[in-house]
Design a protein around this motif. Sequence first.
Motif, PDB file in Angstrom:
ATOM      1  N   THR A 290      37.021  24.385  36.066  1.00 32.49           N
ATOM      2  CA  THR A 290      35.853  23.525  36.169  1.00 32.49           C
ATOM      3  C   THR A 290      34.553  24.318  36.097  1.00 32.49           C
ATOM      4  OG1 THR A 290      36.102  23.657  38.531  1.00 32.49           O
ATOM      5  CG2 THR A 290      36.953  21.672  37.463  1.00 32.49           C
ATOM      6  N   GLY A 291      34.620  25.626  36.124  1.00 27.82           N
ATOM      7  CA  GLY A 291      33.401  26.402  35.993  1.00 27.82           C
ATOM      8  C   GLY A 291      33.115  27.303  37.175  1.00 27.82           C
ATOM      9  N   PRO A 292      32.973  26.722  38.377  1.00 22.98           N
ATOM     10  CA  PRO A 292      32.588  27.569  39.508  1.00 22.98           C
ATOM     11  C   PRO A 292      33.629  28.649  39.793  1.00 22.98           C
ATOM     12  CG  PRO A 292      32.446  25.255  40.070  1.00 22.98           C
ATOM     13  CD  PRO A 292      33.134  25.317  38.764  1.00 22.98           C
ATOM     14  N   VAL A 293      33.154  29.821  40.119  1.00 20.53           N
ATOM     15  CA  VAL A 293      34.034  30.945  40.447  1.00 20.53           C
ATOM     16  C   VAL A 293      33.587  31.490  41.788  1.00 20.53           C
ATOM     17  CG1 VAL A 293      34.749  33.256  39.756  1.00 20.53           C
ATOM     18  CG2 VAL A 293      34.260  31.550  38.013  1.00 20.53           C
ATOM     19  N   SER A 294      34.542  31.823  42.653  1.00 23.90           N
ATOM     20  CA  SER A 294      34.123  32.472  43.892  1.00 23.90           C
ATOM     21  C   SER A 294      35.033  33.656  44.147  1.00 23.90           C
ATOM     22  CB  SER A 294      34.163  31.488  45.054  1.00 23.90           C
ATOM     23  OG  SER A 294      35.487  31.241  45.412  1.00 23.90           O
ATOM     24  N   PHE A 295      34.456  34.717  44.690  1.00 20.09           N
ATOM     25  CA  PHE A 295      35.290  35.859  45.075  1.00 20.09           C
ATOM     26  C   PHE A 295      34.720  36.521  46.310  1.00 20.09           C
ATOM     27  CE2 PHE A 295      32.318  37.574  41.906  1.00 20.09           C
ATOM     28  CZ  PHE A 295      31.847  38.717  42.513  1.00 20.09           C
TER      29      PHE A 295
ATOM     30  N   VAL B 288      23.723  45.318  50.129  1.00 18.96           N
ATOM     31  CA  VAL B 288      24.830  44.695  49.391  1.00 18.96           C
ATOM     32  C   VAL B 288      24.659  43.181  49.380  1.00 18.96           C
ATOM     33  CG1 VAL B 288      27.332  44.440  49.261  1.00 18.96           C
ATOM     34  CG2 VAL B 288      26.358  46.569  50.090  1.00 18.96           C
ATOM     35  N   GLN B 289      24.338  42.628  50.542  1.00 19.06           N
ATOM     36  CA  GLN B 289      24.154  41.178  50.638  1.00 19.06           C
ATOM     37  C   GLN B 289      23.004  40.729  49.734  1.00 19.06           C
ATOM     38  OE1 GLN B 289      26.048  38.814  52.784  1.00 19.06           O
ATOM     39  NE2 GLN B 289      25.072  37.600  51.196  1.00 19.06           N
ATOM     40  N   GLY B 290      21.942  41.540  49.714  1.00 16.15           N
ATOM     41  CA  GLY B 290      20.794  41.219  48.862  1.00 16.15           C
ATOM     42  C   GLY B 290      21.177  41.178  47.393  1.00 16.15           C
TER      43      GLY B 290
ATOM     44  N   GLU C 198      20.956  33.980  40.156  1.00 19.32           N
ATOM     45  CA  GLU C 198      20.914  34.008  38.692  1.00 19.32           C
ATOM     46  C   GLU C 198      22.117  33.319  38.066  1.00 19.32           C
ATOM     47  OE1 GLU C 198      20.421  38.016  37.296  1.00 19.32           O
ATOM     48  OE2 GLU C 198      18.586  38.311  38.472  1.00 19.32           O
ATOM     49  N   ASN C 199      23.238  33.314  38.790  1.00 19.46           N
ATOM     50  CA  ASN C 199      24.469  32.708  38.271  1.00 19.46           C
ATOM     51  C   ASN C 199      24.964  31.648  39.252  1.00 19.46           C
ATOM     52  OD1 ASN C 199      25.250  34.778  35.948  1.00 19.46           O
ATOM     53  ND2 ASN C 199      24.527  35.911  37.745  1.00 19.46           N
ATOM     54  N   PRO C 200      24.417  30.449  39.180  1.00 18.91           N
ATOM     55  CA  PRO C 200      24.712  29.433  40.203  1.00 18.91           C
ATOM     56  C   PRO C 200      26.197  29.051  40.271  1.00 18.91           C
ATOM     57  CG  PRO C 200      22.946  28.736  38.721  1.00 18.91           C
ATOM     58  CD  PRO C 200      23.515  29.969  38.142  1.00 18.91           C
ATOM     59  N   ASN C 201      26.968  29.339  39.207  1.00 17.87           N
ATOM     60  CA  ASN C 201      28.384  28.961  39.253  1.00 17.87           C
ATOM     61  C   ASN C 201      29.244  29.978  39.998  1.00 17.87           C
ATOM     62  OD1 ASN C 201      27.938  30.880  37.246  1.00 17.87           O
ATOM     63  ND2 ASN C 201      29.841  30.313  36.192  1.00 17.87           N
ATOM     64  N   VAL C 202      28.635  31.120  40.405  1.00 18.51           N
ATOM     65  CA  VAL C 202      29.412  32.161  41.085  1.00 18.51           C
ATOM     66  C   VAL C 202      29.057  32.194  42.575  1.00 18.51           C
ATOM     67  CG1 VAL C 202      29.951  34.623  41.180  1.00 18.51           C
ATOM     68  CG2 VAL C 202      29.467  33.538  38.985  1.00 18.51           C
ATOM     69  N   THR C 203      30.077  32.223  43.412  1.00 22.62           N
ATOM     70  CA  THR C 203      29.872  32.381  44.851  1.00 22.62           C
ATOM     71  C   THR C 203      30.516  33.688  45.288  1.00 22.62           C
ATOM     72  OG1 THR C 203      30.085  29.998  45.037  1.00 22.62           O
ATOM     73  CG2 THR C 203      30.123  31.263  47.087  1.00 22.62           C
ATOM     74  N   ILE C 204      29.709  34.552  45.907  1.00 21.10           N
ATOM     75  CA  ILE C 204      30.250  35.822  46.407  1.00 21.10           C
ATOM     76  C   ILE C 204      30.159  35.802  47.924  1.00 21.10           C
ATOM     77  CG2 ILE C 204      30.102  38.332  46.332  1.00 21.10           C
ATOM     78  CD1 ILE C 204      28.436  38.044  43.778  1.00 21.10           C
ATOM     79  N   GLU C 205      31.295  36.036  48.553  1.00 18.39           N
ATOM     80  CA  GLU C 205      31.279  36.123  50.012  1.00 18.39           C
ATOM     81  C   GLU C 205      31.377  37.596  50.392  1.00 18.39           C
ATOM     82  OE1 GLU C 205      33.922  34.911  53.824  1.00 18.39           O
ATOM     83  OE2 GLU C 205      34.416  33.945  51.927  1.00 18.39           O
ATOM     84  N   VAL C 206      30.321  38.125  51.026  1.00 17.82           N
ATOM     85  CA  VAL C 206      30.294  39.542  51.377  1.00 17.82           C
ATOM     86  C   VAL C 206      30.780  39.713  52.810  1.00 17.82           C
ATOM     87  CG1 VAL C 206      28.893  41.632  51.473  1.00 17.82           C
ATOM     88  CG2 VAL C 206      28.314  39.834  49.852  1.00 17.82           C
TER      89      VAL C 206
ATOM     90  N   SER D 122      46.735  42.375  51.398  1.00 13.74           N
ATOM     91  CA  SER D 122      47.450  42.408  50.127  1.00 13.74           C
ATOM     92  C   SER D 122      48.912  42.036  50.325  1.00 13.74           C
ATOM     93  CB  SER D 122      47.382  43.806  49.511  1.00 13.74           C
ATOM     94  OG  SER D 122      46.053  44.162  49.285  1.00 13.74           O
ATOM     95  N   LEU D 123      49.484  42.529  51.416  1.00  8.20           N
ATOM     96  CA  LEU D 123      50.880  42.220  51.732  1.00  8.20           C
ATOM     97  C   LEU D 123      51.047  40.720  51.931  1.00  8.20           C
ATOM     98  CD1 LEU D 123      53.419  43.895  52.145  1.00  8.20           C
ATOM     99  CD2 LEU D 123      52.932  43.912  54.584  1.00  8.20           C
ATOM    100  N   ALA D 124      50.032  40.101  52.541  1.00  7.83           N
ATOM    101  CA  ALA D 124      50.100  38.667  52.819  1.00  7.83           C
ATOM    102  C   ALA D 124      49.667  37.844  51.605  1.00  7.83           C
ATOM    103  CB  ALA D 124      49.221  38.339  54.020  1.00  7.83           C
ATOM    104  N   GLY D 125      49.293  38.519  50.521  1.00 11.99           N
ATOM    105  CA  GLY D 125      48.872  37.794  49.326  1.00 11.99           C
ATOM    106  C   GLY D 125      47.498  37.166  49.450  1.00 11.99           C
ATOM    107  N   ALA D 126      46.660  37.690  50.340  1.00 12.56           N
ATOM    108  CA  ALA D 126      45.334  37.107  50.540  1.00 12.56           C
ATOM    109  C   ALA D 126      44.255  38.178  50.464  1.00 12.56           C
ATOM    110  CB  ALA D 126      45.279  36.395  51.886  1.00 12.56           C
ATOM    111  N   ALA D 127      44.424  39.103  49.539  1.00 11.18           N
ATOM    112  CA  ALA D 127      43.482  40.217  49.453  1.00 11.18           C
ATOM    113  C   ALA D 127      42.152  39.756  48.865  1.00 11.18           C
ATOM    114  CB  ALA D 127      44.068  41.320  48.586  1.00 11.18           C
ATOM    115  N   PRO D 128      41.045  40.400  49.261  1.00  9.41           N
ATOM    116  CA  PRO D 128      39.767  40.120  48.611  1.00  9.41           C
ATOM    117  C   PRO D 128      39.811  40.653  47.181  1.00  9.41           C
ATOM    118  CG  PRO D 128      39.573  42.035  49.998  1.00  9.41           C
ATOM    119  CD  PRO D 128      40.946  41.474  50.241  1.00  9.41           C
ATOM    120  N   GLU D 129      38.989  40.083  46.309  1.00 12.40           N
ATOM    121  CA  GLU D 129      39.066  40.449  44.900  1.00 12.40           C
ATOM    122  C   GLU D 129      38.369  41.772  44.606  1.00 12.40           C
ATOM    123  OE1 GLU D 129      38.261  37.500  46.087  1.00 12.40           O
ATOM    124  OE2 GLU D 129      39.673  36.076  45.211  1.00 12.40           O
ATOM    125  N   LEU D 130      37.283  42.061  45.374  1.00  8.27           N
ATOM    126  CA  LEU D 130      36.462  43.225  45.039  1.00  8.27           C
ATOM    127  C   LEU D 130      36.169  44.053  46.289  1.00  8.27           C
ATOM    128  CD1 LEU D 130      34.804  44.657  42.795  1.00  8.27           C
ATOM    129  CD2 LEU D 130      32.908  43.136  43.359  1.00  8.27           C
TER     130      LEU D 130
END
Lengths: 408, 352
Positions: free
Chosen positions: A31-36, A52-54, A62-70, A86-94
């Motif tokens: 649908t467009g929106p991406v979050s990581f 980093v948060q800034g 600048e990219n309203p379709n992207v949500t980054i949770e720091v 990672s073992l639990a399959g819930a690792a952060p992407e970055l």
Amino acid sequence: MKKFLLTLMVLLAATVAFAAGEPEAAAPEETGPVSFQLWTAEGESDNGFQFVQGLADEFMAENPNVTIEVVQKGPEILREDFQTASLAGAAPELLWTVNDHAGPFTAAGLIQPVDGMYPKNQFVESAILEGKTWGIPITSGNHLMLLYNKSLVPEPPATTDELIQIAKGLTGGDSYGFVYNDTEPFWLVPWLGGFGGRVFEADGVTPSLNTPEMVATLQFLYDLEFVHGIVPAEADYGTADTLFKEGRAAMIVNGDWTLGDYRDTLGDDFGNVALPIVSATGTRAAPYTAPKLFMIAEGVGGATLDAISEFITFATSEEKQIAIANDIARLPGRLSAQKAAAIVADPILTASAEAVGYGTPMPAVLEMRANWDAMKPEMAAVLAGTKTPEEAAADMQSAAEAGIRALE
Amino acid sequence: MDSLTADVFARSIGQVGSTVLFVALAVIVLEVALYYLLKKALRWKYALPVMLVAPAFIGLAILVLYPLLYNFRLAFSNMSLRRFTPERGMTTGLAEAWKNVRIVFAEPVLKQQTFFPVFLRTILWTFMQVNVHVTFGMTLALLLNRPMKMRGIYRTLLLIPWAIPQLIAVLAWRGEFNFQYGYINVILRSLGLNPVSWMTNPVANFMAFNIVNFWLGIPFMTVILLGGLQSIDQTYYEAAEIDGASKASQFRRVTVPLMQPVMTPAIVLGIIWTFNLFVVPYMINQNELETSDILVTALFRAAFEYNRYGFAAMFAVIIFLILLGFSIVYMKLTGFDPRASITGNIGTTVGE
């Protein structure tokens, strides 16, 4: 009981109605929106996390379709939590973390190689293991330097003999000419480099700690305390730091992360140079350098990877890299930003950039953990006078070998 | 904190809220299912109690039972960082379990030291600690169990070590053991004595964390034992006095036997807690001296610094079995009946 059941039913209905609106925020790619999620090892005290948060906020604007949770985590916690998640399959992407995490993360297959994702020749060296690159450099440095109080030491020493001579004149009462954190082998390895030694054989994974160079290094540290008497009998990080800040220590060996803090404390009296040349060998002491890197979790792909790639390009652009030097006093990972006018105009950052040039990249292999753990107690034993340098070097080697066997 | 906008706030609430909602939803679904199954279909007389207990039971099963079983499963595997998943070479089976047991007993559990030296050190540490806790705790409790002024204040002061979060108290103590600035060395220097290398000398470091734990443990034991002493009926002492018993023999023949229901669980728990105490030995051992490691700190390093998950899990199982065996033997020897003490004396003691 009827009433009880009715209440339950009402609550159930309410919950379903309330929860129905929930998952939309985390809707999938099509649908467009991406979050990581981005986990960072930058702390709040030196404004690193705020930086980093800034960056994330600016990118999201600048990219309203992207949500980054720091999310902020200390380096060790970040490593443990990332392994568990990672073992639990819930690792952060970055991840935005220290380069030596590349060792454990690649051993467990938790991150993906980033070859081809950035122009390598425009950045400082990243963590390279098994012929692949595992992170994109954000900052460089993390190196030790000789920091001095100009009101006590007008001209910094160029060699260890000069250092000892200057320090002798400044030691007395409860003041010391020279201090360093003598509990961590991170403060030992630069001198080992100066004496011509390395912690690994040429293969990069076999410890080489029981060497004449290590014995000479331990002897040098022993002599500073027991022969020349220029350092305190025991000084951990906090003790050394306090002595220097209070003006009771003329010179200290400490890392680039302290530059802003010491400049605030000592003002114009604060100076920094590269570590001196070891007089016995004519070689300059070589601190470990460790870039901070973006690492991408294994299995991340598609639109999320595209968004992450865009964010990394944004965060490592020359403009943002100069900002990282100006805002939080770090050396940028991008080489062109290191030479930028803003940094060259700052004598402290210039000296830091020069010092980093004498450094050697800290090994990122998993085996380094065994080496650190082997060196730490033996270094302490020599400085407590309970073991000779020869005994300590031999014990380091066997401890490191045992530690590496345990890693299997 | 300029970034804390209403939007961020709402998002945070949303993140926590969704978890809470999920739990609430799960509980309601569970209760409805149980209601129809037990009450409507089976007409079981214990339907309501089961419905009330079920959410807590399931919560505990997820949070306590599952990790415990997972640990046993890990103990039967060769999992490490290099063998993180089955695809990367992790295998599970009896052969792996046996290999882990062999490594625990035959190879260094840390860098150089094998299981038995660390085990003996752990026993020495536990023995010293519990002895001192009980001896001094009992002495203080006897002193406080007399009519005196400001008894409430003394008892409050005793609880101060427990009013400070343990980690913070221990870190403060670590500061006091600093060679340069630590309070203890400052006192030693001003007395004209040589300062002690609390962090680098193996014997001094062992003493250092023992001292910290005396400070933590004695007041705790005092409070427990004082509660027990106060539940002893005064008429026993009056009767003993009429029979001409001395104070010493009153203590031996009245106090000690009547304190048994309080002391046995307190000592058993004291031993288990001390044996497994992590924060004090780990935090005071700033230089990671191998000579200051006890079993649990060695276990922690194996699991989280060397990522030897399979080995560490088996190590944990072995520590568990040692403590289980010890507790059974100790309770047999002292003739302690847990059921009696739960319904009897300890109830009033703990509630006091």
